[in-house]
Write a protein that holds these residues in place. Sequence first.
Motif, PDB file in Angstrom:
ATOM      1  N   VAL A 101      24.809  44.735  57.640  1.00  0.00           N
ATOM      2  CA  VAL A 101      26.083  45.368  57.996  1.00  0.00           C
ATOM      3  C   VAL A 101      27.226  44.968  57.060  1.00  0.00           C
ATOM      4  CG1 VAL A 101      25.469  45.675  60.432  1.00  0.00           C
ATOM      5  CG2 VAL A 101      26.630  43.569  59.696  1.00  0.00           C
ATOM      6  N   ALA A 102      26.958  44.082  56.094  1.00  0.00           N
ATOM      7  CA  ALA A 102      28.000  43.672  55.144  1.00  0.00           C
ATOM      8  C   ALA A 102      27.333  43.303  53.828  1.00  0.00           C
ATOM      9  CB  ALA A 102      28.793  42.485  55.690  1.00  0.00           C
ATOM     10  N   THR A 103      28.047  43.532  52.736  1.00  0.00           N
ATOM     11  CA  THR A 103      27.484  43.231  51.426  1.00  0.00           C
ATOM     12  C   THR A 103      28.590  43.064  50.385  1.00  0.00           C
ATOM     13  OG1 THR A 103      25.810  43.880  49.795  1.00  0.00           O
ATOM     14  CG2 THR A 103      27.210  45.643  50.676  1.00  0.00           C
ATOM     15  N   ALA A 104      28.225  42.467  49.278  1.00  0.00           N
ATOM     16  CA  ALA A 104      29.074  42.381  48.090  1.00  0.00           C
ATOM     17  C   ALA A 104      28.144  42.121  46.907  1.00  0.00           C
ATOM     18  CB  ALA A 104      30.103  41.262  48.215  1.00  0.00           C
ATOM     19  N   ARG A 105      28.625  42.465  45.712  1.00  0.00           N
ATOM     20  CA  ARG A 105      27.883  42.152  44.499  1.00  0.00           C
ATOM     21  C   ARG A 105      28.669  41.116  43.719  1.00  0.00           C
ATOM     22  NH1 ARG A 105      26.200  47.838  41.614  1.00  0.00           N
ATOM     23  NH2 ARG A 105      28.397  47.756  41.046  1.00  0.00           N
ATOM     24  N   LEU A 106      27.961  40.148  43.147  1.00  0.00           N
ATOM     25  CA  LEU A 106      28.573  39.113  42.322  1.00  0.00           C
ATOM     26  C   LEU A 106      27.904  39.143  40.954  1.00  0.00           C
ATOM     27  CD1 LEU A 106      28.492  36.207  44.936  1.00  0.00           C
ATOM     28  CD2 LEU A 106      30.302  37.887  44.569  1.00  0.00           C
ATOM     29  N   PHE A 107      28.727  39.212  39.915  1.00  0.00           N
ATOM     30  CA  PHE A 107      28.209  39.252  38.547  1.00  0.00           C
ATOM     31  C   PHE A 107      28.567  37.935  37.862  1.00  0.00           C
ATOM     32  CE2 PHE A 107      28.662  43.644  39.793  1.00  0.00           C
ATOM     33  CZ  PHE A 107      27.489  44.214  39.338  1.00  0.00           C
ATOM     34  N   PHE A 108      27.613  37.007  37.878  1.00  0.00           N
ATOM     35  CA  PHE A 108      27.835  35.690  37.292  1.00  0.00           C
ATOM     36  C   PHE A 108      27.754  35.721  35.775  1.00  0.00           C
ATOM     37  CE2 PHE A 108      26.776  34.585  41.650  1.00  0.00           C
ATOM     38  CZ  PHE A 108      27.767  33.656  41.921  1.00  0.00           C
ATOM     39  N   ASP A 109      27.299  36.838  35.193  1.00  0.00           N
ATOM     40  CA  ASP A 109      27.254  36.952  33.739  1.00  0.00           C
ATOM     41  C   ASP A 109      28.609  37.373  33.165  1.00  0.00           C
ATOM     42  OD1 ASP A 109      27.169  39.570  34.708  1.00  0.00           O
ATOM     43  OD2 ASP A 109      25.551  40.214  33.379  1.00  0.00           O
ATOM     44  N   ALA A 110      29.575  37.656  34.007  1.00  0.00           N
ATOM     45  CA  ALA A 110      30.929  38.035  33.572  1.00  0.00           C
ATOM     46  C   ALA A 110      31.829  36.802  33.642  1.00  0.00           C
ATOM     47  CB  ALA A 110      31.490  39.142  34.450  1.00  0.00           C
ATOM     48  N   ARG A 111      32.829  36.760  32.795  1.00  0.00           N
ATOM     49  CA  ARG A 111      33.830  35.688  32.817  1.00  0.00           C
ATOM     50  C   ARG A 111      35.205  36.308  32.899  1.00  0.00           C
ATOM     51  NH1 ARG A 111      29.989  33.576  34.026  1.00  0.00           N
ATOM     52  NH2 ARG A 111      28.871  31.888  33.070  1.00  0.00           N
ATOM     53  N   PRO A 112      35.919  36.152  34.007  1.00  0.00           N
ATOM     54  CA  PRO A 112      35.522  35.440  35.213  1.00  0.00           C
ATOM     55  C   PRO A 112      34.430  36.200  35.967  1.00  0.00           C
ATOM     56  CG  PRO A 112      37.611  36.548  35.580  1.00  0.00           C
ATOM     57  CD  PRO A 112      37.258  36.764  34.134  1.00  0.00           C
ATOM     58  N   VAL A 113      33.802  35.544  36.941  1.00  0.00           N
ATOM     59  CA  VAL A 113      32.775  36.190  37.760  1.00  0.00           C
ATOM     60  C   VAL A 113      33.391  37.438  38.385  1.00  0.00           C
ATOM     61  CG1 VAL A 113      31.276  35.958  39.781  1.00  0.00           C
ATOM     62  CG2 VAL A 113      31.662  33.984  38.279  1.00  0.00           C
ATOM     63  N   LYS A 114      32.655  38.536  38.325  1.00  0.00           N
ATOM     64  CA  LYS A 114      33.152  39.788  38.900  1.00  0.00           C
ATOM     65  C   LYS A 114      32.591  39.970  40.309  1.00  0.00           C
ATOM     66  CE  LYS A 114      33.243  44.757  38.305  1.00  0.00           C
ATOM     67  NZ  LYS A 114      32.634  45.898  37.653  1.00  0.00           N
ATOM     68  N   VAL A 115      33.477  40.281  41.242  1.00  0.00           N
ATOM     69  CA  VAL A 115      33.103  40.575  42.621  1.00  0.00           C
ATOM     70  C   VAL A 115      33.289  42.077  42.824  1.00  0.00           C
ATOM     71  CG1 VAL A 115      33.658  40.163  45.057  1.00  0.00           C
ATOM     72  CG2 VAL A 115      33.853  38.287  43.386  1.00  0.00           C
ATOM     73  N   GLY A 116      32.310  42.733  43.415  1.00  0.00           N
ATOM     74  CA  GLY A 116      32.440  44.170  43.617  1.00  0.00           C
ATOM     75  C   GLY A 116      31.630  44.670  44.790  1.00  0.00           C
ATOM     76  N   ARG A 117      31.833  45.940  45.101  1.00  0.00           N
ATOM     77  CA  ARG A 117      31.138  46.635  46.183  1.00  0.00           C
ATOM     78  C   ARG A 117      31.186  45.833  47.489  1.00  0.00           C
ATOM     79  NH1 ARG A 117      31.161  50.158  42.443  1.00  0.00           N
ATOM     80  NH2 ARG A 117      29.472  51.667  42.229  1.00  0.00           N
ATOM     81  N   VAL A 118      32.358  45.295  47.782  1.00  0.00           N
ATOM     82  CA  VAL A 118      32.581  44.575  49.036  1.00  0.00           C
ATOM     83  C   VAL A 118      32.620  45.617  50.149  1.00  0.00           C
ATOM     84  CG1 VAL A 118      34.197  43.120  50.313  1.00  0.00           C
ATOM     85  CG2 VAL A 118      33.862  42.749  47.844  1.00  0.00           C
ATOM     86  N   ALA A 119      31.712  45.497  51.119  1.00  0.00           N
ATOM     87  CA  ALA A 119      31.615  46.539  52.146  1.00  0.00           C
ATOM     88  C   ALA A 119      31.168  45.965  53.480  1.00  0.00           C
ATOM     89  CB  ALA A 119      30.624  47.616  51.700  1.00  0.00           C
ATOM     90  N   VAL A 120      31.796  46.479  54.541  1.00  0.00           N
ATOM     91  CA  VAL A 120      31.386  46.220  55.920  1.00  0.00           C
ATOM     92  C   VAL A 120      31.127  47.580  56.547  1.00  0.00           C
ATOM     93  CG1 VAL A 120      32.146  45.379  58.182  1.00  0.00           C
ATOM     94  CG2 VAL A 120      32.674  44.062  56.122  1.00  0.00           C
TER      95      VAL A 120
END
Length: 142
Positions: free
Chosen positions: A60-79
């Motif tokens: 029921v909830a999710t997010a994507r974290l891209f640790f290969d990016a500087r700074p770390v990219k957070v995306g697709r935050v969803a509930v």
Amino acid sequence: MLDFSHKPFADLSLRELYDLLALRDRVFVVGQQITAEAEVDGLDPRAVHVIGRDASGQVVATARLFFDARPVKVGRVAVDTHLQRQGLGSQLMAYVHQVLGDRPAAMSAQAHLEDWYAGLGWRREGETYVEAEIPHVRMTRG
């Protein structure tokens, strides 16, 4: 209260991948009618996926974290749409912060959520811009 975990793409089961994509489709494509940008965008294999499950085990909830990016990219935050405005987004972001630790992070946040993210410790950088036909702002943390 949700149960959270996180996994790189290669460790997701087919069921988990399906559930994450279906949730993002419900929230972004159906709920927000975002059609200007592909939801399946080819970036999932690079991401660590945060998975939030309810008491029945449903995603029921999710997010994507891209640790290969500087700074770390957070995306697709969803509930999930029927559970929004119940504090689950704050639970999701608390888990995201735990996974990030002290790493600097950035996100492209929908502008109407700027104050909410600011209350969680994120700061706006720059002007409002349009992404997927919705006003967004760049926000950073750490």
